[in-house]
Structures are given as C-alpha cells and as structure tokens.
Design an enzyme around this catalytic site. Structure first.
Site, PDB file in Angstrom:
ATOM      1  N   LYS A 219     -42.615  18.237 -58.847  1.00  0.00           N
ATOM      2  CA  LYS A 219     -42.227  19.787 -58.534  1.00  0.00           C
ATOM      3  C   LYS A 219     -43.425  20.635 -58.543  1.00  0.00           C
ATOM      4  O   LYS A 219     -44.141  20.836 -59.584  1.00  0.00           O
ATOM      5  CB  LYS A 219     -41.185  20.203 -59.701  1.00  0.00           C
ATOM      6  CG  LYS A 219     -40.657  21.664 -59.457  1.00  0.00           C
ATOM      7  CD  LYS A 219     -39.799  22.165 -60.578  1.00  0.00           C
ATOM      8  CE  LYS A 219     -39.139  23.421 -59.811  1.00  0.00           C
ATOM      9  NZ  LYS A 219     -40.183  24.309 -59.335  1.00  0.00           N
ATOM     10  N   ARG A 224     -41.701  27.679 -51.152  1.00  0.00           N
ATOM     11  CA  ARG A 224     -40.992  26.870 -50.150  1.00  0.00           C
ATOM     12  C   ARG A 224     -41.001  27.223 -48.684  1.00  0.00           C
ATOM     13  O   ARG A 224     -41.067  28.297 -48.131  1.00  0.00           O
ATOM     14  CB  ARG A 224     -39.637  27.077 -50.681  1.00  0.00           C
ATOM     15  CG  ARG A 224     -38.343  26.194 -50.077  1.00  0.00           C
ATOM     16  CD  ARG A 224     -38.572  24.684 -50.774  1.00  0.00           C
ATOM     17  NE  ARG A 224     -37.614  23.712 -50.317  1.00  0.00           N
ATOM     18  CZ  ARG A 224     -36.279  23.480 -50.953  1.00  0.00           C
ATOM     19  NH1 ARG A 224     -35.987  24.557 -52.025  1.00  0.00           N
ATOM     20  NH2 ARG A 224     -35.324  22.754 -50.538  1.00  0.00           N
ATOM     21  N   ARG A 239     -38.352  30.476 -48.007  1.00  0.00           N
ATOM     22  CA  ARG A 239     -37.179  30.206 -48.673  1.00  0.00           C
ATOM     23  C   ARG A 239     -36.052  31.255 -48.279  1.00  0.00           C
ATOM     24  O   ARG A 239     -34.846  31.031 -48.189  1.00  0.00           O
ATOM     25  CB  ARG A 239     -37.076  30.157 -50.248  1.00  0.00           C
ATOM     26  CG  ARG A 239     -35.698  30.014 -50.875  1.00  0.00           C
ATOM     27  CD  ARG A 239     -36.126  29.862 -52.380  1.00  0.00           C
ATOM     28  NE  ARG A 239     -34.815  29.892 -53.231  1.00  0.00           N
ATOM     29  CZ  ARG A 239     -34.686  29.491 -54.543  1.00  0.00           C
ATOM     30  NH1 ARG A 239     -35.823  28.941 -55.154  1.00  0.00           N
ATOM     31  NH2 ARG A 239     -33.630  29.788 -54.973  1.00  0.00           N
ATOM     32  N   PHE A 308     -41.071  17.073 -48.564  1.00  0.00           N
ATOM     33  CA  PHE A 308     -40.488  16.274 -49.207  1.00  0.00           C
ATOM     34  C   PHE A 308     -39.076  15.773 -48.393  1.00  0.00           C
ATOM     35  O   PHE A 308     -38.308  14.965 -49.039  1.00  0.00           O
ATOM     36  CB  PHE A 308     -40.074  16.781 -50.707  1.00  0.00           C
ATOM     37  CG  PHE A 308     -39.860  18.077 -50.792  1.00  0.00           C
ATOM     38  CD1 PHE A 308     -38.311  18.437 -50.426  1.00  0.00           C
ATOM     39  CD2 PHE A 308     -40.465  19.089 -50.943  1.00  0.00           C
ATOM     40  CE1 PHE A 308     -37.996  19.789 -50.386  1.00  0.00           C
ATOM     41  CE2 PHE A 308     -39.920  20.367 -51.330  1.00  0.00           C
ATOM     42  CZ  PHE A 308     -38.446  20.875 -50.752  1.00  0.00           C
ATOM     43  N   ARG A 376     -26.732  24.731 -54.578  1.00  0.00           N
ATOM     44  CA  ARG A 376     -27.354  24.093 -55.732  1.00  0.00           C
ATOM     45  C   ARG A 376     -26.677  23.109 -56.550  1.00  0.00           C
ATOM     46  O   ARG A 376     -25.649  23.566 -57.335  1.00  0.00           O
ATOM     47  CB  ARG A 376     -27.716  25.162 -56.508  1.00  0.00           C
ATOM     48  CG  ARG A 376     -28.792  24.921 -57.756  1.00  0.00           C
ATOM     49  CD  ARG A 376     -28.962  25.900 -58.815  1.00  0.00           C
ATOM     50  NE  ARG A 376     -29.599  27.037 -58.280  1.00  0.00           N
ATOM     51  CZ  ARG A 376     -30.833  27.332 -58.133  1.00  0.00           C
ATOM     52  NH1 ARG A 376     -31.823  26.493 -58.368  1.00  0.00           N
ATOM     53  NH2 ARG A 376     -31.352  28.297 -57.405  1.00  0.00           N
TER      54      ARG A 376
END
Length: 513
Positions: A219, A224, A239, A308, A376
């Site tokens: 992490k 982002r 983000r 990622f 989320r």
C-alpha cells in the site's frame, strides 16, 4: 411536500424539505421513495444539480467561501423563491470573483443568496457551503432513487455510474432519456471512471481470513492515478477525476513507452528519494499540483508510477474479469519496474518488507473479484499500522447542519516540554451525537474566550486521536500537521501534563520522512 409533479420543476425548497424528511426517516425504502418523488419533478438540466445538492456537493469545486463566511447571516426570507439555477448561478459568480476586494465581493454574493432563502433553504445552503450536509441521502440511496424516478433497472444505473464516474450526470441522462440515455455510458479511453476503493482491515490475519484466494500488494502513500492511452494520446486523472496530464509529463512518457495500442491503468504515483524510499506525501502532492517545468524546487521532483490494475487493454474491457486475469494482462502490458510489488504467499514477511521500505502497509485483494469501480467493498482490504496520540483540546468550532448548536471541530495540541501546548491540527471526525453533546457541555464549562465562531478553552481535556501519519506544515507553529486525524475517545484517566509531547509526534514525522 405533496409529491405531485410540479410544472415548474424542482425548487431549492423541495430539496430542503426532502432533506429534512429523509434525515428523520430510518427506513431506506421510505428515503428512496421520498427522493424519487422530488427527482421526478426535474426538468431537463435540473436532475444533475438536484442530485449534487442532495449529495452535499456544489458543482463548483472551489467557491472561495467556507465555514467562516457563515457568520452573521441575514434573516431568512418568508416565502421560497429560489430555483436550482439561481443557486448554481450564485455560486458560479462567487467562484468567478478574483483580484482586490474578492473576499468582500464573495461575501456580498453569499449574503444576497441567503437573504433570498427561507429558513429551511438556509439550512441546506449552510450544509453545502460548510461541507457538512448530513441529510441521510447517501450515494446508495440516491442511486436507488434515480432508478425509481426514471423507471429504469437499478443495475443499469449502477453500471452507468461506474463508467461515468458521476451520479449527477447519470441522473440527468436517466431522467431525460431513460434506458437510451444510460446506454450511452461505456468505458471510453480518455474518460475517467471512479476507482475501486479498499475497505479498512483490522489486521493482516483478519483480512486474509475474509479472502479465500488472496493477493497482497504494497500500500503506497502517493496520489491515485488513472492513466489512459489511445495510440499516442495519453490522459492522466486523479482519484477525484481531475485531469492532470499537462502536469505530469514523466507519467505520459511511461504510458507512451508501453507495448500497447490502448490501455486504462490504475495505480499510484510517488516522489521517491535517491535511495528509492518514498518522500513525504506532501512532496508528492505538491509536485502533482505543479507543472514539471515550473522551476525549482518542483522541477527536481519526479513522479514514479506504480500500477496495480488494468481496466482496458487493446480494445478489450476488463472491468468484469477476475483480478487474476487482470493481473495477467497487467504483466503483459507493464514492465515489472512500474508495477506494484505483489505476493501470493509469505504474506507476513511481505507486509514487513513493505513497512521496512517506507510504505504504509498492504492491501489484501480477492483474486476472483471483478473491478467494482466506484465502490468500497470487501474484495479489497487495506491494512496499515494505526498511530495514536493523547492530545489536549485547545479550542473548538461551532458545527453546521446536524451539528448546529454543538461544538464540533476540535483544535488539538501536544504538550510542549518547555511549557504550554503546540497546536498540530483539527478534526471533527469520529464524533458521535452523544459525544458531541457531552463535549459541548464540557468545553463550554471551560471556555476562556470566543470570537463567535471558535471557543478557546482551558487545556484540560485529553482526547485519544488516531492518525495515519504526520506531515510537514507551515500552518501550525510546530511545523507539523496530523494526517487524517479522528477521535477515538476522551481520556478522563489522563491529565494534560501526561499527554503526548510534541517530541513524541515529531518522532513519527521524522520516521515517515
């Protein structure tokens, strides 16, 4: 509010009334029905604004007005007269003011808007300006309401939101054009979509126990980024879906060097020190906010991408594919040096290595889960150490919206061994209604002075604060600021002279830097 269609469309008072109704209604189905009744009234161009305001958002990202502008407001109007376009135009005017006298000009515009608003409308506007509108109309409920109001399947609305990255835009399309409007939302290279988010994990063992087939990644504490490439054209989004392409030519160069025709990548960008360790987050954030050619010292800072996930590759959308297939595609498209380190076993050692390298922790991901954009859920769980400090409350600010009449935003100080306390930041996070009521009474009993907005108190109450870290800041006298501070509990068992010192906090800051 009778719920019948109004030929005049949606007015601000309609939103104010439904906010009050929804806040008092515990049943989700009733909330949805009430919101849908209002949204059905929307005329073309209104639905998006209505959803924004019900979400507690302004269309204008920056207006130049905030909490402090809300002192000394005019008395409310007797009758409602504001349309949504009136409100939007007023905030656009505030956002457009600049130069000498800008603060006073914005203040005049704000007071004029509030003078035209009824008491209920003023409460709604206060929540929008202060960023503390708590109406109970969360994104999920609003999504349900949009589907119900437009008479379209909920799954179609959710899918459109994932691809558009904007519930207001989807609401406008659904309520104006129905299913045909929603069909226009597709994954398009060059148009960002809301990123998938990770839920907090209690610890690594708990996160792994909840994930039958797990992949664990470092992490990173960067920004982002979502990188889109179509041919030689590249777009870089944050983000919050802001386009920062022209600020990050080094990321554009990386994307153009990939052996692909078209791609949409998800990842983080970090500023690294010479030894490869991450530099403090504010260095990365400042660099991302500034063009690389702006000159020293920013010109010396280079961002490195760590990808990622891949959402699209050479004409194929991968959102619905399981993570293990997306990882395979990522490995084909992106060289290892630009991929986030990942492990399929040896998780404890892997997590320790992430911390030793200066990163925040790890993210545990379900290898069989699709990319759930904009949500989320439990498919991704972030695990990182939690740092806590026992700090002293130095002052508090009066709240807004549901917190009106209660002291909310706490000013936090660490003990100075030389005497007194050093302020390190503020927070209103983690406070329940019961705790707000208790602390208001306790702080008022310790009041030393007030300017009508901030109440300065005797430094007697100790509160346990959780933080994600500490960063350099010129805003506070200690040269540091708490990152993502939230209240865990008050500590009646501790006295101010036993609170953590500024040196205790500085050790975390130095360790992170």
């Amino acid at each position: 509010m009778d719920g019948e269609v109004d030929g005049g469309g949606v007015r601000l008072v309609d939103l104010a009334e439904v906010c009050t109704l929804v806040a008092a209604q515990p049943a989700r189905s009733r909330k949805t029905e009430a919101l849908a009744r209002v949204l059905r009234r929307a005329q073309p161009g209104q639905a998006g604004l209505a959803v924004r305001y019900l979400s507690g958002e302004l269309r204008q990202r920056r207006t130049g007005v905030g909490h402090r502008s809300l002192v000394g407001l005019p008395p409310p109007a007797e009758a409602p007269a504001l349309g949504l376009d009136d409100v939007d135009a007023a905030f656009s005017a505030m956002a457009g003011v600049s130069g000498a006298g800008a603060t006073a000009a914005r203040r005049r515009l704000l007071l004029d808007l509030f003078a035209r608003a009824t008491e209920a409308e003023q409460r709604l506007l206060t929540g929008l300006v202060g960023g503390e509108l708590r109406s109970g109309a969360q994104a999920g409920v609003l999504t349900d309401a949009v589907a119900q109001a437009a008479g379209v399947p909920l799954t179609a609305v959710r899918t459109a939101v994932l691809l558009a990255g904007s519930l207001p835009d989807v609401a406008e399309a659904a309520l104006t054009s129905g299913p045909d409007g929603l069909a226009g939302f597709r994954l398009q290279v060059g148009r960002p979509l809301s990123p998938m988010l990770a839920a907090p994990g209690a610890d690594l063992a708990d996160a792994l126990a909840r994930t039958p087939r797990a992949s664990v990644e470092w992490k990173l504490d960067g920004i982002r980024v979502q990188v889109h490439r179509e041919g030689e054209r590249v777009f870089v989004f944050t983000r919050s879906l802001d386009d920062i392409t022209d600020r990050v030519p080094e990321l554009v160069e990386v994307a153009q060097a990939l052996p692909v025709r078209s791609v949409v990548l998800d990842g983080e960008a970090l500023a690294l020190a010479d030894d490869g360790r991450p530099r403090p987050f504010q260095v990365t954030a400042a660099r991302a906010a500034t063009r690389a050619s702006a000159g020293p010292p920013e010109a010396a800072v280079r961002l490195t991408p760590w990808f990622f996930d891949v959402l699209h590759l050479d004409g194929e959308d991968l959102l619905g594919e399981p993570l293990h297939e997306r990882v395979a595609a990522l490995q084909r498209a992106v060289p290892e040096r630009w991929r986030v380190p990942r492990a399929l076993d040896g998780f404890e050692d892997f997590a320790a290595a992430a911390l030793a390298a200066g990163h925040e922790g790890v993210v545990v991901k379900d290898l069989d889960a699709p990319y759930d954009a904009g949500r989320r859920g439990g498919a991704w769980r972030k695990v990182k150490p939690v740092h806590t400090f026992d700090l002293v409350v130095l002052a508090a600010e009066w709240g807004h919206g549901r917190r009106t009449g209660r002291l909310s935003n706490l000013h936090l100080g660490a003990r100075d061994p030389a005497g007194g306390f050093v302020m390190l930041g503020k927070t209103f996070k983690g406070l329940t209604d019961e705790l707000l009521a208790w602390q208001t009474a306790e702080l008022l009993a310790r009041q030393e002075s007030t300017d009508g907005w901030t109440v300065v108190v005797r430094p007697e109450l100790v509160v346990e604060i959780a933080v994600d870290g500490v960063q350099a800041s010129s805003r506070y006298p200690g040269g540091m600021a708490l990152r993502f501070a939230r209240v865990l509990r008050y500590r009646p068992d501790r006295t101010p002279d036993s609170a953590d010192t500024v040196d205790d906090v500085r050790r975390l800051h130095v360790g992170a830097g």
